[in-house]
Motif scaffolding. Structure first.
Motif, PDB file in Angstrom:
ATOM      1  N   LYS A 166       0.849  -1.487   0.092  1.00 48.67           N
ATOM      2  CA  LYS A 166      -0.116  -0.165   0.196  1.00 48.67           C
ATOM      3  C   LYS A 166       1.232   1.108  -0.034  1.00 48.67           C
ATOM      4  CE  LYS A 166      -3.356   2.676   2.632  1.00 48.67           C
ATOM      5  NZ  LYS A 166      -4.284   2.302   3.847  1.00 48.67           N
ATOM      6  N   ARG A 167       0.672   1.680  -0.917  1.00 48.90           N
ATOM      7  CA  ARG A 167       1.416   3.954  -1.213  1.00 48.90           C
ATOM      8  C   ARG A 167       0.747   4.672   0.549  1.00 48.90           C
ATOM      9  NH1 ARG A 167       3.959   5.845  -5.573  1.00 48.90           N
ATOM     10  NH2 ARG A 167       4.672   4.093  -6.994  1.00 48.90           N
ATOM     11  N   LEU A 168       1.680   5.386   0.794  1.00 46.53           N
ATOM     12  CA  LEU A 168       2.109   6.188   1.901  1.00 46.53           C
ATOM     13  C   LEU A 168       3.022   7.085   1.473  1.00 46.53           C
ATOM     14  CD1 LEU A 168       1.994   3.711   5.272  1.00 46.53           C
ATOM     15  CD2 LEU A 168       0.004   4.650   4.467  1.00 46.53           C
ATOM     16  N   LEU A 203       5.955   6.012  -0.199  1.00 51.89           N
ATOM     17  CA  LEU A 203       6.597   5.011   0.628  1.00 51.89           C
ATOM     18  C   LEU A 203       5.778   3.746   0.383  1.00 51.89           C
ATOM     19  CD1 LEU A 203       7.501   6.857   3.620  1.00 51.89           C
ATOM     20  CD2 LEU A 203       9.483   6.327   2.346  1.00 51.89           C
ATOM     21  N   ALA A 204       5.817   3.123   1.014  1.00 53.49           N
ATOM     22  CA  ALA A 204       5.644   1.175   0.919  1.00 53.49           C
ATOM     23  C   ALA A 204       5.451   0.538   1.821  1.00 53.49           C
ATOM     24  CB  ALA A 204       5.888   0.454  -0.454  1.00 53.49           C
ATOM     25  N   GLN A 205       3.997   0.667   2.698  1.00 53.25           N
ATOM     26  CA  GLN A 205       3.823  -0.388   3.284  1.00 53.25           C
ATOM     27  C   GLN A 205       3.429  -1.941   2.698  1.00 53.25           C
ATOM     28  OE1 GLN A 205       0.671   0.341   5.969  1.00 53.25           O
ATOM     29  NE2 GLN A 205       1.523   0.762   7.941  1.00 53.25           N
ATOM     30  N   LYS A 270      10.984  -3.076  -6.136  1.00 63.55           N
ATOM     31  CA  LYS A 270      10.985  -1.863  -6.334  1.00 63.55           C
ATOM     32  C   LYS A 270      11.220  -1.557  -5.194  1.00 63.55           C
ATOM     33  CE  LYS A 270       7.941  -1.412 -10.620  1.00 63.55           C
ATOM     34  NZ  LYS A 270       6.537  -0.867 -10.966  1.00 63.55           N
ATOM     35  N   LEU A 271      11.702  -2.420  -4.096  1.00 64.76           N
ATOM     36  CA  LEU A 271      11.778  -2.221  -2.991  1.00 64.76           C
ATOM     37  C   LEU A 271      13.459  -2.196  -2.736  1.00 64.76           C
ATOM     38  CD1 LEU A 271       8.380  -2.745  -1.061  1.00 64.76           C
ATOM     39  CD2 LEU A 271       8.632  -0.994  -2.498  1.00 64.76           C
ATOM     40  N   SER A 279       8.338   0.594  12.459  1.00 66.92           N
ATOM     41  CA  SER A 279       7.135   0.034  13.805  1.00 66.92           C
ATOM     42  C   SER A 279       6.203  -0.043  12.406  1.00 66.92           C
ATOM     43  CB  SER A 279       7.467   1.267  14.061  1.00 66.92           C
ATOM     44  OG  SER A 279       8.584   1.019  14.748  1.00 66.92           O
ATOM     45  N   LEU A 280       6.583   0.183  11.368  1.00 63.06           N
ATOM     46  CA  LEU A 280       4.680   0.401  10.122  1.00 63.06           C
ATOM     47  C   LEU A 280       5.397   0.005   9.247  1.00 63.06           C
ATOM     48  CD1 LEU A 280       4.425   4.561   9.478  1.00 63.06           C
ATOM     49  CD2 LEU A 280       3.219   3.078  11.537  1.00 63.06           C
ATOM     50  N   ARG A 281       6.352  -0.958   9.072  1.00 62.46           N
ATOM     51  CA  ARG A 281       6.470  -2.097   8.084  1.00 62.46           C
ATOM     52  C   ARG A 281       6.950  -0.917   6.612  1.00 62.46           C
ATOM     53  NH1 ARG A 281       2.453  -3.793  10.830  1.00 62.46           N
ATOM     54  NH2 ARG A 281       1.469  -3.644   8.012  1.00 62.46           N
ATOM     55  N   VAL A 282       7.430  -0.320   6.679  1.00 59.03           N
ATOM     56  CA  VAL A 282       7.217   0.648   5.088  1.00 59.03           C
ATOM     57  C   VAL A 282       8.646   1.170   5.006  1.00 59.03           C
ATOM     58  CG1 VAL A 282       7.409   3.584   4.501  1.00 59.03           C
ATOM     59  CG2 VAL A 282       5.878   2.251   6.033  1.00 59.03           C
ATOM     60  N   TYR A 283       8.738   0.322   3.890  1.00 68.13           N
ATOM     61  CA  TYR A 283       9.724   0.475   3.124  1.00 68.13           C
ATOM     62  C   TYR A 283      10.401   1.986   1.815  1.00 68.13           C
ATOM     63  CZ  TYR A 283      10.278  -4.247   4.275  1.00 68.13           C
ATOM     64  OH  TYR A 283      10.406  -5.252   5.313  1.00 68.13           O
TER      65      TYR A 283
END
Length: 286
Positions: A166-168, A203-205, A270-271, A279-283
């Motif tokens: 999911k894009r953030l 960003l990507a979650q 791509k990540l 903490s947010l599993r964001v890459y």
């Protein structure tokens, strides 16, 4: 408040219809048992099918995001497929009403999970002694899988590499971190990292998904659009059009998924390899 009562009454009616259509299918199967196969050492019979259709319950200690699978194949006559279609329409209506409630009156959800089972005392009394007193709403509305046309063969395999991405925005990530304990050193470090990148950077979650059984369906004849095969997940038994009552050729995979990825990670991912905000599993994107 009147709107909430109206939505709850609709959902009760829709739940009743799901139960009624499942009971109708079981009644048909009792008079015309189909040929079926179940993964593992379990034998396909009406008792197994009934349990698969009516497993709407949380088990003690169950993760609310997890669902139980009933993996099997059933050779379905046109009449049986009609009952399956009735169930799926009822489930679709139930899901639509539930979506309205989540949007308009989410505080009703705990009451729904506790109260709806009592509308069917036989169902509830049978399971209450096993600690299954609350509805698992996703298990209520998930559809029965159906093949589009007769099949020549089915290839089953565990899929363990699933991820939802999911894009953030930077602002979304910052807001979510600020909702955590900002006095914790690891949260402060992540906020500093976030402050060091442009606001416009996407960003990507990433959420790793539970292993699922995938079925590759090979059609006996090409579909109207020319396709000869299709892949689908099988959380519930697959109903296959079969006027002759025979199952197509199929393999027998292991009953449990492999402990490691069965496919190599794509080289063009791509990540980045490590999370930017753990903490947010964001890459970050490469």
């Amino acid at each position: 408040m009147e709107r909430q009562y109206h939505l709850l009454a609709r959902l009760e009616h829709d739940f009743d219809h799901v139960i009624e259509t499942c009971e109708a299918l079981i009644g048909h199967v009792e008079h015309a048992p189909p040929t079926g196969w179940v993964l593992g050492e379990t034998t396909f019979d009406i008792a197994w099918l009934r349990h698969a259709l009516f497993d709407f319950w949380y088990q003690d200690g169950q993760d609310g995001r997890a669902t139980r699978n009933y993996i099997g194949l059933i050779a379905a006559s046109p009449a049986l497929l009609g009952y399956v279609a009735d169930i799926n329409r009822a489930k679709q209506t139930f899901a639509a009403t539930l979506a309205e409630i989540r949007q308009e009156a989410p505080t009703l959800l705990p009451e729904i999970k506790a109260v709806l089972p009592f509308r069917h005392p036989t169902l509830h009394d049978h399971l209450r002694g096993q600690g299954l007193a609350r509805l698992h709403l996703k298990q209520c509305w998930r559809h029965l899988p159906v093949a589009d046309a007769p099949l020549s063969r089915v290839r089953l395999a565990w899929y363990t590499s699933g991820r939802s991405i999911k894009r953030l925005s930077v602002r979304d990530a910052e807001r979510r971190l600020m909702e955590m304990d900002t006095e914790s050193p690891h949260i402060r470090i992540q906020l500093r990292h976030l402050a060091g990148i442009p606001d416009s950077e996407p960003l990507a979650q990433v959420q790793t998904q539970a292993p699922v059984m995938r079925a590759n369906l090979f059609f006996r004849d090409a579909l109207a659009d020319g396709r000869m095969r299709r892949a689908m997940n099988l959380p519930l038994p697959l109903f296959i059009p079969a006027e002759d009552g025979h199952l197509p050729s199929h393999n027998t995979p292991k009953t449990t998924p492999p402990s490691e990825r069965s496919r190599a990670q794509r080289a063009d991912t791509k990540l980045e390899d490590t999370p930017f905000l753990p903490s947010l599993r964001v890459y970050r994107y490469r």
